[in-house]
Design a protein around this motif. Structure first.
Motif, PDB file in Angstrom:
ATOM      1  N   GLN A   1       0.838  -1.208   0.000  1.00  0.00           N
ATOM      2  CA  GLN A   1       0.000   0.000   0.000  1.00  0.00           C
ATOM      3  C   GLN A   1       0.868   1.252   0.000  1.00  0.00           C
ATOM      4  OE1 GLN A   1      -2.788  -0.139   3.275  1.00  0.00           O
ATOM      5  NE2 GLN A   1      -4.444  -0.516   1.834  1.00  0.00           N
ATOM      6  N   TYR A   2       1.934   1.238   0.774  1.00  0.00           N
ATOM      7  CA  TYR A   2       2.843   2.390   0.821  1.00  0.00           C
ATOM      8  C   TYR A   2       3.447   2.633  -0.564  1.00  0.00           C
ATOM      9  CZ  TYR A   2       6.922   5.234   1.771  1.00  0.00           C
ATOM     10  OH  TYR A   2       7.870   6.216   1.733  1.00  0.00           O
ATOM     11  N   ASP A   3       3.891   1.563  -1.223  1.00  0.00           N
ATOM     12  CA  ASP A   3       4.467   1.706  -2.560  1.00  0.00           C
ATOM     13  C   ASP A   3       3.446   2.265  -3.540  1.00  0.00           C
ATOM     14  OD1 ASP A   3       6.863   0.710  -1.614  1.00  0.00           O
ATOM     15  OD2 ASP A   3       6.530  -1.327  -2.389  1.00  0.00           O
ATOM     16  N   LEU A   4       2.207   1.785  -3.448  1.00  0.00           N
ATOM     17  CA  LEU A   4       1.140   2.293  -4.306  1.00  0.00           C
ATOM     18  C   LEU A   4       0.918   3.788  -4.061  1.00  0.00           C
ATOM     19  CD1 LEU A   4      -1.275   1.936  -6.286  1.00  0.00           C
ATOM     20  CD2 LEU A   4      -2.646   1.393  -4.272  1.00  0.00           C
ATOM     21  N   LEU A   5       0.873   4.171  -2.816  1.00  0.00           N
ATOM     22  CA  LEU A   5       0.666   5.575  -2.479  1.00  0.00           C
ATOM     23  C   LEU A   5       1.809   6.440  -3.000  1.00  0.00           C
ATOM     24  CD1 LEU A   5      -0.850   7.831  -1.012  1.00  0.00           C
ATOM     25  CD2 LEU A   5       0.356   7.183   1.066  1.00  0.00           C
ATOM     26  N   ARG A   6       3.032   5.986  -2.814  1.00  0.00           N
ATOM     27  CA  ARG A   6       4.195   6.749  -3.257  1.00  0.00           C
ATOM     28  C   ARG A   6       4.155   6.939  -4.769  1.00  0.00           C
ATOM     29  NH1 ARG A   6       8.629   5.039  -5.197  1.00  0.00           N
ATOM     30  NH2 ARG A   6       8.428   2.923  -4.409  1.00  0.00           N
ATOM     31  N   LYS A   7       3.852   5.869  -5.508  1.00  0.00           N
ATOM     32  CA  LYS A   7       3.775   5.962  -6.969  1.00  0.00           C
ATOM     33  C   LYS A   7       2.638   6.870  -7.404  1.00  0.00           C
ATOM     34  CE  LYS A   7       5.810   1.427  -7.785  1.00  0.00           C
ATOM     35  NZ  LYS A   7       5.563   0.042  -8.208  1.00  0.00           N
ATOM     36  N   THR A   8       1.516   6.793  -6.708  1.00  0.00           N
ATOM     37  CA  THR A   8       0.364   7.633  -7.041  1.00  0.00           C
ATOM     38  C   THR A   8       0.697   9.109  -6.846  1.00  0.00           C
ATOM     39  OG1 THR A   8      -1.152   5.873  -6.397  1.00  0.00           O
ATOM     40  CG2 THR A   8      -2.066   8.095  -6.523  1.00  0.00           C
ATOM     41  N   VAL A   9       1.333   9.416  -5.733  1.00  0.00           N
ATOM     42  CA  VAL A   9       1.703  10.808  -5.456  1.00  0.00           C
ATOM     43  C   VAL A   9       2.729  11.300  -6.469  1.00  0.00           C
ATOM     44  CG1 VAL A   9       2.873  12.305  -3.782  1.00  0.00           C
ATOM     45  CG2 VAL A   9       1.096  10.717  -3.021  1.00  0.00           C
ATOM     46  N   ASP A  10       3.702  10.470  -6.811  1.00  0.00           N
ATOM     47  CA  ASP A  10       4.702  10.859  -7.814  1.00  0.00           C
ATOM     48  C   ASP A  10       4.044  11.163  -9.153  1.00  0.00           C
ATOM     49  OD1 ASP A  10       6.759  10.569  -6.004  1.00  0.00           O
ATOM     50  OD2 ASP A  10       7.424   8.606  -6.764  1.00  0.00           O
ATOM     51  N   ARG A  11       3.141  10.289  -9.588  1.00  0.00           N
ATOM     52  CA  ARG A  11       2.475  10.483 -10.875  1.00  0.00           C
ATOM     53  C   ARG A  11       1.545  11.682 -10.857  1.00  0.00           C
ATOM     54  NH1 ARG A  11       1.844   4.157 -11.854  1.00  0.00           N
ATOM     55  NH2 ARG A  11       3.885   3.818 -12.767  1.00  0.00           N
ATOM     56  N   ALA A  12       0.860  11.883  -9.736  1.00  0.00           N
ATOM     57  CA  ALA A  12      -0.024  13.047  -9.634  1.00  0.00           C
ATOM     58  C   ALA A  12       0.784  14.322  -9.686  1.00  0.00           C
ATOM     59  CB  ALA A  12      -0.836  12.975  -8.324  1.00  0.00           C
ATOM     60  N   GLY A  13       1.925  14.328  -9.022  1.00  0.00           N
ATOM     61  CA  GLY A  13       2.791  15.506  -9.061  1.00  0.00           C
ATOM     62  C   GLY A  13       3.281  15.797 -10.460  1.00  0.00           C
ATOM     63  N   LYS A  14       3.616  14.763 -11.200  1.00  0.00           N
ATOM     64  CA  LYS A  14       4.075  14.957 -12.573  1.00  0.00           C
ATOM     65  C   LYS A  14       2.951  15.466 -13.477  1.00  0.00           C
ATOM     66  CE  LYS A  14       7.735  11.524 -12.296  1.00  0.00           C
ATOM     67  NZ  LYS A  14       8.175  10.169 -12.686  1.00  0.00           N
ATOM     68  N   SER A  15       1.737  14.948 -13.285  1.00  0.00           N
ATOM     69  CA  SER A  15       0.633  15.380 -14.151  1.00  0.00           C
ATOM     70  C   SER A  15       0.201  16.799 -13.831  1.00  0.00           C
ATOM     71  CB  SER A  15      -0.542  14.415 -14.053  1.00  0.00           C
ATOM     72  OG  SER A  15      -1.179  14.521 -12.798  1.00  0.00           O
ATOM     73  N   VAL A  16       0.266  17.204 -12.575  1.00  0.00           N
ATOM     74  CA  VAL A  16      -0.094  18.589 -12.223  1.00  0.00           C
ATOM     75  C   VAL A  16       0.962  19.539 -12.723  1.00  0.00           C
ATOM     76  CG1 VAL A  16      -0.372  20.171 -10.282  1.00  0.00           C
ATOM     77  CG2 VAL A  16      -1.507  17.976 -10.241  1.00  0.00           C
ATOM     78  N   GLY A  17       2.202  19.084 -12.757  1.00  0.00           N
ATOM     79  CA  GLY A  17       3.291  19.925 -13.213  1.00  0.00           C
ATOM     80  C   GLY A  17       3.270  20.194 -14.708  1.00  0.00           C
ATOM     81  N   ARG A  18       2.518  19.400 -15.451  1.00  0.00           N
ATOM     82  CA  ARG A  18       2.473  19.574 -16.908  1.00  0.00           C
ATOM     83  C   ARG A  18       1.704  20.767 -17.321  1.00  0.00           C
ATOM     84  NH1 ARG A  18       1.435  13.364 -18.668  1.00  0.00           N
ATOM     85  NH2 ARG A  18       3.256  12.556 -17.685  1.00  0.00           N
TER      86      ARG A  18
END
Length: 109
Positions: free
Chosen positions: A92-109
């Motif tokens: 679950q922690y790994d899923l959360l970390r990946k989700t936050v990383d991807r969300a940060g990248k998509s908002v940054g676009r």
């Protein structure tokens, strides 16, 4: 000759062109990402609480069935269950970390 009124038909409407989705402002994207991350966090918290409760019930059942009769076997079973829960929490922690990383990248676009 009596005057007759003729009804006029309204001109046929052309099919409306599909609307283009509105471009979201950067603030709207961030708010949307925050809303989604809040939902994910609540989902993860709920899952963790469920795992804790399931583990608690499992330990109670093992205690009830094995109790003091087989203390080493009881401990072995409980240790295996704790290891399984630890793996689930890590996943679950790994899923959360990946989700936050991807969300940060998509908002940054």
């Amino acid at each position: 000759m009596p005057e007759t009124k003729t009804k006029r038909r309204a001109p046929a409407r052309k099919a409306a062109a599909p609307r283009k989705p509105r471009a979201e402002s950067n603030g709207a994207k961030q708010a949307s990402a925050v809303d989604r991350s809040d939902v994910v966090l609540k989902w993860l918290e709920s899952g963790q609480r469920s795992m804790i409760e399931a583990l608690r019930k499992f330990v109670d059942t093992v205690d009830e069935k094995l109790g003091d009769v087989h203390p080493s076997r009881r401990q072995e079973i409980i240790d295996a269950a704790l290891e399984m829960v630890d793996r689930l929490v890590q996943a679950q922690y790994d899923l959360l970390r990946k989700t936050v990383d991807r969300a940060g990248k998509s908002v940054g676009r």
